[in-house]
Design a protein around this motif. Structure first.
Motif, PDB file in Angstrom:
ATOM      1  N   ASP A 337       4.178   1.800  -4.124  1.00 53.26           N
ATOM      2  CA  ASP A 337       3.559   0.856  -3.196  1.00 53.26           C
ATOM      3  C   ASP A 337       3.654   1.303  -1.735  1.00 53.26           C
ATOM      4  O   ASP A 337       4.622   1.949  -1.314  1.00 53.26           O
ATOM      5  CB  ASP A 337       4.229  -0.511  -3.318  1.00 53.26           C
ATOM      6  CG  ASP A 337       3.618  -1.353  -4.420  1.00 53.26           C
ATOM      7  OD1 ASP A 337       2.658  -0.890  -5.074  1.00 53.26           O
ATOM      8  OD2 ASP A 337       4.109  -2.477  -4.641  1.00 53.26           O
ATOM      9  N   HIS A 349      -4.583  -0.740  -1.704  1.00 47.18           N
ATOM     10  CA  HIS A 349      -4.022  -0.146  -2.918  1.00 47.18           C
ATOM     11  C   HIS A 349      -5.125   0.154  -3.931  1.00 47.18           C
ATOM     12  O   HIS A 349      -5.085   1.179  -4.619  1.00 47.18           O
ATOM     13  CB  HIS A 349      -2.955  -1.070  -3.532  1.00 47.18           C
ATOM     14  CG  HIS A 349      -1.634  -0.996  -2.837  1.00 47.18           C
ATOM     15  ND1 HIS A 349      -1.353  -1.708  -1.696  1.00 47.18           N
ATOM     16  CD2 HIS A 349      -0.513  -0.271  -3.111  1.00 47.18           C
ATOM     17  CE1 HIS A 349      -0.123  -1.435  -1.292  1.00 47.18           C
ATOM     18  NE2 HIS A 349       0.410  -0.563  -2.138  1.00 47.18           N
ATOM     19  N   GLY A 368       5.032  -0.409  -8.585  1.00 42.92           N
ATOM     20  CA  GLY A 368       5.214  -1.404  -7.537  1.00 42.92           C
ATOM     21  C   GLY A 368       4.332  -2.614  -7.763  1.00 42.92           C
ATOM     22  O   GLY A 368       3.303  -2.544  -8.454  1.00 42.92           O
ATOM     23  N   ASN A 370       2.280  -4.165  -5.844  1.00 46.07           N
ATOM     24  CA  ASN A 370       0.907  -4.076  -5.334  1.00 46.07           C
ATOM     25  C   ASN A 370       0.021  -3.244  -6.249  1.00 46.07           C
ATOM     26  O   ASN A 370      -1.081  -3.663  -6.611  1.00 46.07           O
ATOM     27  CB  ASN A 370       0.918  -3.501  -3.915  1.00 46.07           C
ATOM     28  CG  ASN A 370       1.544  -4.443  -2.921  1.00 46.07           C
ATOM     29  OD1 ASN A 370       1.098  -5.572  -2.767  1.00 46.07           O
ATOM     30  ND2 ASN A 370       2.594  -4.005  -2.252  1.00 46.07           N
TER      31      ASN A 370
END
Length: 419
Positions: A337, A349, A368, A370
């Motif tokens: 992330d 992202h 992560g 995200n």
């Protein structure tokens, strides 16, 4: 106590410390406060360990004649640093930017040190505490200073400039870093350009990369030294940047085309300060990145490009595009992330996932919260621990692997599983 009086104490030994674990004899100890500690509590210990004086801002900790009480320890440290800057009769180069600050700073220091007694920011101590400490590490024997300035909000670069008063400035680039604090990319440009504002208002000099149109535009009313080094040409990167400078080949230990502007900046500044061609070549070729910054690690099983010190959309995109051009039979990416992107986080992202999908990588691992929310990512892990467990069960062998993520992800933890 007045700053001028405190300055006389400082100039007896030119030592400043803020941590009793690394205290030096005859130092001035500043009892700074943090979210989880109160330096005032260690003032008496600092004296016992050999500090000349200790500076506190809570009266109950003034328990010794060599403990000095001030209104605010941090402000006093900053004021002392600025007072010292006024006394220093040396040029100071101020450096900021979204990506490449530390690498560029270290290259500049290496080159300038070939001719001058040069001192620069240690590591990435580039904030409201690190900049004063860097200034206060300068002594009368130094001839040049290089100060890295970091920021994640507007007005921070402006404030740091008022402390260190740079004679020269360079902005490496304007990237999508700290979007949350800067409130978008336009805010990044505005915040980093505070260095240009200082240079303009104080009739100082900017170094400007002519290939960066934002730099050119923002610095147009400032006395500038433009990148225009005679006989400097990029040759290739596979995986290290190679260039030719005044009919001499230079083989760097830096990977990625994105590092060429960092080298070009260092050469431009070296030329301005009349460092010889031979010395410039020696300095660049001697530099090897450390601390998880674009390090190449060869193990018995794999080759890793470890770039896990930090990440933002600009540096992540550049790293992926560069990795795609490298000659390697099997390429793997492990991406973590990117932090401090605010409302743009999921979108940025997703863009990275889309870019990765468009490139030719054998395996793609995203880790992560995200990245876990994105679509079309090949293999996603919500936590680092999930990734680690997967790698234990599915070890990577004979792969070339890019590892990149924000500092908080600590992706260097994967290295032991690649050996």
């Amino acid at each position: 106590m007045k700053i001028a009086t405190l300055y006389k104490l400082y100039t007896k030994f030119f030592f400043i410390d803020i941590d009793t674990r690394n205290i030096r004899q005859n130092t001035l100890f500043f009892a700074l406060k943090g979210a989880n500690f109160n330096g005032n509590e260690f003032a008496e210990k600092a004296i016992k360990l050999g500090a000349y004086y200790a500076v506190v801002d809570e009266e109950k900790y003034k328990t010794h004649e060599n403990i000095i009480l001030v209104d605010d320890v941090l402000k006093t440290l900053q004021q002392l640093a600025h007072h010292h800057r006024k006394k220093l009769n040396i040029p100071i180069i101020g450096l900021t930017g979204s990506n490449g600050k530390t690498t560029t700073k270290e290259l500049i220091q290496l080159i300038l040190s070939k001719k001058y007694k040069t001192i620069a920011t240690k590591g990435n101590l580039n904030n409201h505490i690190g900049v004063p400490l860097t200034l206060l590490s300068m002594t009368p024997e130094h001839e040049l200073g290089v100060i890295e300035m970091g920021a994640n909000h507007q007005k921070e670069i402006e404030f740091l400039c008022t402390i260190c008063e740079p004679d020269f400035g360079y902005i490496t680039n304007f990237g999508k870093a700290h979007l949350e604090g800067f409130r978008g990319f336009k805010g990044v440009i505005k915040g980093k350009s505070e260095l240009y504002t200082f240079l303009k208002e104080n009739s100082k000099i900017a170094f400007v990369n002519t290939k960066d149109l934002i730099q050119v535009e923002k610095a147009k009313d400032i006395k500038s030294i433009y990148f225009n080094v005679d006989d400097l040409r990029f040759l290739e990167v596979n995986p290290f940047v190679r260039l030719t400078y005044k009919n001499t080949n230079i083989q760097s230990n830096l990977i990625g085309t994105y590092n060429y502007p960092n080298i070009e900046a260092a050469i431009t500044i070296g030329e301005y300060f009349k460092v010889s061609k031979k010395a410039i070549k020696e300095a660049i070729e001697s530099y090897t990145p450390t601390n998880n910054r674009s390090q190449i690690i060869k193990t018995k099983k794999n080759t890793l490009i470890l770039d896990a010190y930090n990440a933002n959309p600009s540096s992540m995109s550049a790293a992926l595009e560069n990795f795609a051009t490298l000659e390697a039979k099997h390429k793997v990416i492990i991406l973590g992330d990117m932090f401090e992107l605010g409302k743009d986080s999921l979108q940025e992202h997703q863009k990275i996932v889309n870019l990765a999908n468009s490139l030719d990588f054998k395996y793609q691992y995203f880790v992560g919260e995200n990245f876990y929310q994105t679509n079309t990512a090949k293999t996603q892990f919500k936590t680092y621990e999930d990734l680690e467990e997967y790698l234990k069960q599915h070890p990577l062998i004979h792969q070339t692997i890019l590892v990149k993520g924000s500092r908080g992800m600590r992706l260097e933890r994967v290295v032991p599983f690649m050996k």
